[in-house]
Design an enzyme around this catalytic site. Sequence first.
Site, PDB file in Angstrom:
ATOM      1  N   LYS A   1     -16.622 -11.517 -20.901  1.00 19.07           N
ATOM      2  CA  LYS A   1     -15.302 -11.318 -21.016  1.00 19.07           C
ATOM      3  C   LYS A   1     -14.922 -10.388 -22.084  1.00 19.07           C
ATOM      4  CE  LYS A   1     -11.944 -14.217 -23.564  1.00 19.07           C
ATOM      5  NZ  LYS A   1     -11.394 -15.415 -23.920  1.00 19.07           N
TER       6      LYS A   1
ATOM      7  N   ASP B   1      -6.656 -11.480 -28.462  1.00 20.78           N
ATOM      8  CA  ASP B   1      -6.142 -12.656 -27.993  1.00 20.78           C
ATOM      9  C   ASP B   1      -5.198 -13.037 -28.576  1.00 20.78           C
ATOM     10  OD1 ASP B   1      -5.422 -14.663 -26.149  1.00 20.78           O
ATOM     11  OD2 ASP B   1      -7.605 -15.874 -26.574  1.00 20.78           O
TER      12      ASP B   1
ATOM     13  N   LYS C   1      -0.729 -18.089 -30.030  1.00 20.81           N
ATOM     14  CA  LYS C   1      -1.600 -18.637 -31.169  1.00 20.81           C
ATOM     15  C   LYS C   1      -0.957 -18.873 -32.335  1.00 20.81           C
ATOM     16  CE  LYS C   1      -5.954 -17.300 -29.289  1.00 20.81           C
ATOM     17  NZ  LYS C   1      -6.613 -18.710 -28.895  1.00 20.81           N
TER      18      LYS C   1
ATOM     19  N   ASP D   1     -13.013 -11.628 -29.182  1.00 17.90           N
ATOM     20  CA  ASP D   1     -12.655 -12.200 -27.988  1.00 17.90           C
ATOM     21  C   ASP D   1     -13.240 -11.117 -26.840  1.00 17.90           C
ATOM     22  OD1 ASP D   1     -12.055 -14.431 -26.730  1.00 17.90           O
ATOM     23  OD2 ASP D   1      -9.904 -13.986 -26.245  1.00 17.90           O
TER      24      ASP D   1
ATOM     25  N   ASP E   1      -2.708 -18.901 -22.828  1.00 19.28           N
ATOM     26  CA  ASP E   1      -3.736 -18.542 -23.893  1.00 19.28           C
ATOM     27  C   ASP E   1      -5.125 -18.961 -23.076  1.00 19.28           C
ATOM     28  OD1 ASP E   1      -5.317 -17.925 -26.041  1.00 19.28           O
ATOM     29  OD2 ASP E   1      -4.716 -20.004 -27.166  1.00 19.28           O
TER      30      ASP E   1
ATOM     31  N   GLU F   1      -6.555 -17.413 -20.729  1.00 22.15           N
ATOM     32  CA  GLU F   1      -6.581 -15.973 -20.076  1.00 22.15           C
ATOM     33  C   GLU F   1      -7.970 -15.264 -19.619  1.00 22.15           C
ATOM     34  OE1 GLU F   1      -6.763 -16.340 -23.417  1.00 22.15           O
ATOM     35  OE2 GLU F   1      -8.519 -15.054 -23.751  1.00 22.15           O
TER      36      GLU F   1
ATOM     37  N   ARG G   1     -10.780 -16.971 -18.627  1.00 22.30           N
ATOM     38  CA  ARG G   1     -11.115 -17.416 -17.218  1.00 22.30           C
ATOM     39  C   ARG G   1     -10.472 -16.744 -16.175  1.00 22.30           C
ATOM     40  NH1 ARG G   1      -9.483 -23.614 -18.625  1.00 22.30           N
ATOM     41  NH2 ARG G   1     -10.320 -22.923 -20.525  1.00 22.30           N
TER      42      ARG G   1
HETATM   43  N1  BES Z   1     -10.398 -16.621 -26.903  1.00 19.47           N
HETATM   44  C1  BES Z   1      -9.901 -18.234 -26.851  1.00 19.47           C
HETATM   45  C2  BES Z   1     -11.397 -19.038 -27.289  1.00 19.47           C
HETATM   46  C3  BES Z   1     -11.885 -19.026 -28.858  1.00 19.47           C
HETATM   47  C4  BES Z   1     -11.239 -19.920 -29.673  1.00 19.47           C
HETATM   48  C5  BES Z   1     -12.874 -17.997 -28.828  1.00 19.47           C
HETATM   49  C6  BES Z   1     -11.869 -19.913 -31.011  1.00 19.47           C
HETATM   50  C7  BES Z   1     -13.250 -18.076 -30.117  1.00 19.47           C
HETATM   51  C8  BES Z   1     -12.790 -18.826 -31.132  1.00 19.47           C
HETATM   52  C9  BES Z   1      -9.565 -18.591 -25.680  1.00 19.47           C
HETATM   53  O1  BES Z   1      -8.970 -17.605 -24.790  1.00 19.47           O
HETATM   54  C10 BES Z   1      -8.655 -19.590 -25.615  1.00 19.47           C
HETATM   55  O2  BES Z   1      -7.369 -19.332 -26.272  1.00 19.47           O
HETATM   56  N2  BES Z   1      -8.960 -20.935 -25.063  1.00 19.47           N
HETATM   57  C11 BES Z   1      -8.165 -22.035 -25.151  1.00 19.47           C
HETATM   58  C12 BES Z   1      -8.147 -22.536 -23.887  1.00 19.47           C
HETATM   59  C13 BES Z   1      -7.166 -23.775 -23.542  1.00 19.47           C
HETATM   60  C14 BES Z   1      -5.753 -23.077 -23.492  1.00 19.47           C
HETATM   61  C15 BES Z   1      -7.363 -24.382 -22.429  1.00 19.47           C
HETATM   62  C16 BES Z   1      -8.516 -22.846 -26.308  1.00 19.47           C
HETATM   63  O3  BES Z   1      -9.782 -22.998 -26.699  1.00 19.47           O
HETATM   64  O4  BES Z   1      -7.651 -23.401 -26.976  1.00 19.47           O
HETATM   65 ZN    ZN Z   2      -9.522 -15.579 -25.326  1.00 15.90          ZN
HETATM   66 MN    MN Z   3      -6.851 -17.490 -25.443  1.00 21.89          MN
END
Ligand code: BES
Ligand code: ZN
Ligand code: MN
Length: 485
Positions: free
Chosen positions: A255, A260, A267, A278, A337, A339, A341
């Site tokens: 990834k 992000d 966020k 990220d 968010d 993104e 996947r």
């Molecule tokens: N990049 C984030 C995940 C992340 C969180 C990485 C904290 C490192 C530290 C990812 O893109 C994300 O925002 N995931 C969401 C998914 C949800 C919306 C299903 C999450 O983890 O809240």
């Molecule tokens: Zn992310």
């Molecule tokens: Mn995200």
Amino acid sequence: MKYKLLPSLDKRDLEDVLIVPFWEGEVDGSSLGPLKSHLDSVFLSGDFKGKGDQTLLVYSPEGRILLLGLGKEESATSETLRRSYSHAVHILQRLKVKSCHLIAPKGKKLPSEEVLKGVWEGLLLSNYAFNQLKGDTLKEAPPLLEKVSWIGLSKKDEPLLDHIQAVAEGIYLARDLVNGNADEVTPAMLAETARSFEKRSSKLKTTIFDKKWLEKEKMGLILAVSRGSKLDPYLIQIAYKGNPSSKEHIVLVGKGVTYDTGGLALKTAEGMTSMKCDMAGGAAILATMRTIADLNLKVNVTALVPTVENAIDARSYKNGDVYRSYSGKTVEVNNTDAEGRLILADALAYAEKNLRPTYMVDLATLTGNVILALGEHVAGFCANDDKLSEQLMEASAKSSDFLWRLPLWKEYKEAFKSDIADLLNSGGRDAGSIKGAIFLHEFVGKTKWAHIDIAGTAFWSKGRHYNPTKATGYGVRLLVEFLSK
Ligand code: BES
Ligand code: ZN
Ligand code: MN
């Protein structure tokens, strides 16, 4: 870092600190030869027991001697040694010492390769600082070690020392890319980094697929995520053919979200602050490719790093809209968010269709949920194949890039049901890490595949033993070990 092998203690430079290791309960000073007499009072007192976190710095007429505890040999592993040597490095850093002498520890039971790996990796991985963004405070930053002289090793140990050093250089690269400003480490910069590998090794072939190509190939998910950014998306491909006579071909996918914001599902300021991390999966994959070429590993590997910035803008992709993936499946975005996947889905589907991999492994800072489940010490992974899972667990145990398997529980597929498209992109936060894998699985087909969620392990909220704060370079040791068979 430069190292040399010294035949004996009397050839050493008195300016340098001499690091002398002791197993717990075996503190007798015999390895010190004539130097022992300067430390008699230490050994007589019995205060220094050689515990794994114990150090004692002695100013002797023969220079500075650092006694380093390694803990009990029965319970020692390469990992306990890494941690013990990180204490030594931190002391040298405080002393602003740039070179040292190391007496190589000898184990009675622990194989000498394990010992050497623990010592050398602990030392090298601790000897890292990201100072590029420091201004005035740079003056106070401790200098790094530049030279090490080993005592007690021979020529036959050099290949292993060099191997470990090559892996450490890979980890430094991954850490630098992750720690760098997101304004600098852009998708184009990652592409450039991958391109630069071709100059280092003729065995690496880099192809940069640009936005025009992504449009032509209909990579609708990568394009959707990148729409809110001024920066163009890329799909970076690096091919390495180290074993042309073998049909086995491993695809690694990382990834590469260089920042992000969450997109329109923005966020919080706090949630966003660590989001330069990220692209840590992509960074680890790039660094792994450079490293396996440096090491000449006999494997065939192709790396794919889809890279975008998930920014916010009038052109941002939208919650509630449906986007068409490379595979043809359509996705209703219910959370911009989620993104990572999306971009991985296009890359995995591309690999499955065009590269015919034996195995695919993806590495991604995919969910905050994996941090809730497992914290910062161990990454969660899902796999659709038990043998691949075992191989990864083995590589994890050998490398100490720790992994724990989570179930790819098919009941959770239901959470992705959309009324207007084939799939939603977010199935909610409960079991979020598993659900991330469930979504990706939809784009994998029949290929043997594992997804490793490194959101907790890649970027630490504070430094611990041989990992300084922030980027850890997690994944490079794991993957190099996985590919080393
Ligand atoms: N990049 C984030 C995940 C992340 C969180 C990485 C904290 C490192 C530290 C990812 O893109 C994300 O925002 N995931 C969401 C998914 C949800 C919306 C299903 C999450 O983890 O809240
Ligand atoms: Zn992310
Ligand atoms: Mn995200």
